[in-house]
Design a protein around this motif. Structure first.
Motif, PDB file in Angstrom:
ATOM      1  N   HIS A 188       0.546  -0.806   0.400  1.00  0.00           N
ATOM      2  CA  HIS A 188      -0.053   0.056   0.078  1.00  0.00           C
ATOM      3  C   HIS A 188       1.148   1.226  -0.577  1.00  0.00           C
ATOM      4  N   GLU A 189       2.133   1.181   1.155  1.00  0.00           N
ATOM      5  CA  GLU A 189       2.878   2.227   1.208  1.00  0.00           C
ATOM      6  C   GLU A 189       3.414   2.205  -0.397  1.00  0.00           C
ATOM      7  N   ARG A 190       3.800   1.747  -0.880  1.00  0.00           N
ATOM      8  CA  ARG A 190       4.495   1.430  -2.068  1.00  0.00           C
ATOM      9  C   ARG A 190       3.561   1.977  -3.531  1.00  0.00           C
ATOM     10  N   MET A 191       2.105   1.962  -3.293  1.00  0.00           N
ATOM     11  CA  MET A 191       1.034   2.200  -4.443  1.00  0.00           C
ATOM     12  C   MET A 191       1.481   3.360  -3.948  1.00  0.00           C
ATOM     13  N   ALA A 192       1.093   3.550  -3.166  1.00  0.00           N
ATOM     14  CA  ALA A 192       1.466   5.962  -2.411  1.00  0.00           C
ATOM     15  C   ALA A 192       2.123   6.521  -3.586  1.00  0.00           C
ATOM     16  N   ARG A 193       3.100   5.741  -3.358  1.00  0.00           N
ATOM     17  CA  ARG A 193       4.276   6.094  -3.400  1.00  0.00           C
ATOM     18  C   ARG A 193       4.500   6.405  -5.457  1.00  0.00           C
ATOM     19  N   ALA A 194       3.992   5.545  -6.240  1.00  0.00           N
ATOM     20  CA  ALA A 194       3.851   5.216  -7.390  1.00  0.00           C
ATOM     21  C   ALA A 194       3.156   6.307  -7.541  1.00  0.00           C
ATOM     22  N   ALA A 211       4.893  10.502  -7.486  1.00  0.00           N
ATOM     23  CA  ALA A 211       6.170  10.240  -8.645  1.00  0.00           C
ATOM     24  C   ALA A 211       5.333  10.887  -9.196  1.00  0.00           C
ATOM     25  N   ILE A 212       4.325   9.931 -10.057  1.00  0.00           N
ATOM     26  CA  ILE A 212       3.828  10.147 -11.360  1.00  0.00           C
ATOM     27  C   ILE A 212       3.078  12.000 -11.208  1.00  0.00           C
ATOM     28  N   LEU A 213       2.270  11.589 -10.221  1.00  0.00           N
ATOM     29  CA  LEU A 213       1.014  13.281 -10.429  1.00  0.00           C
ATOM     30  C   LEU A 213       2.308  14.179  -9.752  1.00  0.00           C
ATOM     31  N   GLY A 214       3.219  13.788  -9.195  1.00  0.00           N
ATOM     32  CA  GLY A 214       4.438  15.029  -8.986  1.00  0.00           C
ATOM     33  C   GLY A 214       5.419  15.338 -10.406  1.00  0.00           C
ATOM     34  N   LEU A 215       5.638  14.210 -11.308  1.00  0.00           N
ATOM     35  CA  LEU A 215       5.888  14.742 -12.454  1.00  0.00           C
ATOM     36  C   LEU A 215       4.781  15.613 -13.175  1.00  0.00           C
ATOM     37  N   ALA A 270      -4.750  11.058 -14.976  1.00  0.00           N
ATOM     38  CA  ALA A 270      -5.199  11.503 -14.051  1.00  0.00           C
ATOM     39  C   ALA A 270      -3.979  12.737 -14.214  1.00  0.00           C
ATOM     40  N   VAL A 271      -2.927  12.456 -15.403  1.00  0.00           N
ATOM     41  CA  VAL A 271      -2.009  13.741 -15.596  1.00  0.00           C
ATOM     42  C   VAL A 271      -2.412  14.152 -16.645  1.00  0.00           C
ATOM     43  N   VAL A 272      -3.811  14.219 -17.500  1.00  0.00           N
ATOM     44  CA  VAL A 272      -4.136  14.925 -18.617  1.00  0.00           C
ATOM     45  C   VAL A 272      -4.854  15.761 -17.771  1.00  0.00           C
ATOM     46  N   ALA A 273      -6.126  14.918 -16.957  1.00  0.00           N
ATOM     47  CA  ALA A 273      -6.718  15.814 -16.431  1.00  0.00           C
ATOM     48  C   ALA A 273      -5.729  17.138 -15.360  1.00  0.00           C
ATOM     49  N   VAL A 274      -4.146  16.688 -14.599  1.00  0.00           N
ATOM     50  CA  VAL A 274      -3.928  17.767 -14.296  1.00  0.00           C
ATOM     51  C   VAL A 274      -3.722  18.942 -15.312  1.00  0.00           C
ATOM     52  N   ALA A 313      -8.705  23.440 -18.235  1.00  0.00           N
ATOM     53  CA  ALA A 313      -9.615  22.670 -17.595  1.00  0.00           C
ATOM     54  C   ALA A 313      -8.587  22.102 -16.296  1.00  0.00           C
ATOM     55  N   GLN A 314      -8.298  21.791 -15.535  1.00  0.00           N
ATOM     56  CA  GLN A 314      -7.007  21.230 -14.903  1.00  0.00           C
ATOM     57  C   GLN A 314      -8.306  21.340 -14.128  1.00  0.00           C
ATOM     58  N   MET A 315      -7.528  19.991 -13.352  1.00  0.00           N
ATOM     59  CA  MET A 315      -8.481  19.672 -11.824  1.00  0.00           C
ATOM     60  C   MET A 315      -7.020  19.858 -10.910  1.00  0.00           C
ATOM     61  N   PRO A 316      -7.326  20.353  -9.889  1.00  0.00           N
ATOM     62  CA  PRO A 316      -6.395  20.512  -8.565  1.00  0.00           C
ATOM     63  C   PRO A 316      -6.052  18.955  -8.651  1.00  0.00           C
ATOM     64  N   LEU A 317      -4.333  18.719  -8.529  1.00  0.00           N
ATOM     65  CA  LEU A 317      -3.272  17.729  -8.096  1.00  0.00           C
ATOM     66  C   LEU A 317      -4.470  16.847  -6.761  1.00  0.00           C
ATOM     67  N   ALA A 318      -4.403  17.386  -5.969  1.00  0.00           N
ATOM     68  CA  ALA A 318      -5.139  17.509  -4.802  1.00  0.00           C
ATOM     69  C   ALA A 318      -6.598  16.084  -4.499  1.00  0.00           C
ATOM     70  N   ARG A 319      -7.006  17.100  -5.254  1.00  0.00           N
ATOM     71  CA  ARG A 319      -8.243  16.206  -5.516  1.00  0.00           C
ATOM     72  C   ARG A 319      -7.870  15.215  -6.497  1.00  0.00           C
ATOM     73  N   LEU A 320      -7.367  14.847  -7.406  1.00  0.00           N
ATOM     74  CA  LEU A 320      -7.430  13.937  -8.427  1.00  0.00           C
ATOM     75  C   LEU A 320      -6.469  12.692  -7.264  1.00  0.00           C
ATOM     76  N   ARG A 321      -5.813  13.346  -6.684  1.00  0.00           N
ATOM     77  CA  ARG A 321      -4.782  12.420  -5.329  1.00  0.00           C
ATOM     78  C   ARG A 321      -5.791  11.467  -4.875  1.00  0.00           C
ATOM     79  N   SER A 322      -7.281  12.373  -3.992  1.00  0.00           N
ATOM     80  CA  SER A 322      -7.707  11.891  -3.148  1.00  0.00           C
ATOM     81  C   SER A 322      -8.068  10.360  -3.832  1.00  0.00           C
ATOM     82  N   GLU A 323      -8.946  11.120  -5.462  1.00  0.00           N
ATOM     83  CA  GLU A 323      -9.533   9.885  -5.488  1.00  0.00           C
ATOM     84  C   GLU A 323      -8.403   8.344  -5.855  1.00  0.00           C
ATOM     85  N   LEU A 324      -7.933   8.993  -6.671  1.00  0.00           N
ATOM     86  CA  LEU A 324      -6.479   7.293  -6.823  1.00  0.00           C
ATOM     87  C   LEU A 324      -6.901   7.237  -5.230  1.00  0.00           C
TER      88      LEU A 324
END
Length: 229
Positions: A89-95, A98-102, A162-166, A171-182
């Motif tokens: 679960h921690e590794r999934m969160a980090r993954a 990492a991608i949203l951060g890019l 999620a990357v496209v939405a950011v 029409a960008q979506m907030p990164l925090a909201r996308l992270r929350s959904e994932l």
């Protein structure tokens, strides 16, 4: 002077290829795709222009390989950073982080990359993409998937979406909201991975995954068994 061994030649080719990929990331990230020429990339990498054509059939394929390498290195660093963990679960969160951060840190580069994937050439299968795929598949496996061949492409699609939405202009979506959904989808606690400042968006449940949680889309067989009794 004795000729170089095959292993030495292979190492030199590997380093030359990596310099080209790194130069591509740096130039496209700062200048944009159209303003970056193969000659510019060769000059930045300290390589001959013809060597780029030897390794890559065109600039679009070169960019995809360069971004896949960046994504692989970024993901690898996130998964292995101290304190290293084998917790799925921690590794999934980090993954995910990492991608949203890019997408947040390199919007020009990642927007260009996503646009290229949607063009006629499509998705480039290259060594860099294969290394990235291996890490994502391993993340899905450690997370507890019972069907990695199904759940890995789903994770990849969710991250790409999620990357496209950011990055979507206008029409960008907030990164925090996308992270929350994932995180909600995968049953991850908000504090796992690298949570952004400010805490979760309003209305976001802070989930603490229970031990033995099943991968999304996979029925809990123990629950099914109890219902059938």
């Amino acid at each position: 002077m004795s000729p170089r061994s095959p292993s030495v030649n292979e190492e030199l080719r590997r380093k030359s290829r990596e310099r080209i990929l790194q130069a591509t990331v740096e130039l496209v990230d700062t200048r944009g795709y159209e303003a970056t020429t193969l000659g510019d990339i060769a000059e930045r990498a300290g390589s001959a222009r013809g060597l780029i054509s030897y390794y890559f059939p065109g600039k679009r394929q070169l960019l995809q390989s360069a971004v896949h390498r960046l994504m692989h290195l970024t993901l690898e660093e996130a998964l292995e950073r101290p304190p290293r963990t084998d917790d799925g679960h921690e590794r999934m969160a980090r993954a995910i982080d990492a991608i949203l951060g890019l997408a947040a840190e390199r919007p020009t580069l990642m927007r260009t990359h996503m646009a290229g994937i949607l063009q006629a050439e499509g998705f480039v299968q290259c060594p860099e993409q294969q290394r990235l795929a291996f890490l994502l598949r391993d993340t899905v496996t450690r997370y507890g998937s019972e069907d990695v061949d199904t759940d890995y492409p789903l994770l990849r699609a969710l991250l790409m979406g999620a990357v496209v939405a950011v990055l979507l202009p206008g029409a960008q979506m907030p990164l925090a909201r996308l992270r929350s959904e994932l995180f909600h989808r995968y049953g991850l606690d908000w504090e796992a991975g690298m949570p952004p400042d400010g805490g979760p968006p309003d209305g976001t449940p802070s989930l603490r995954p229970s031990a033995g949680r099943h991968a999304p889309g996979r029925p809990d067989r123990s629950a099914q068994s109890s219902k059938s009794k």
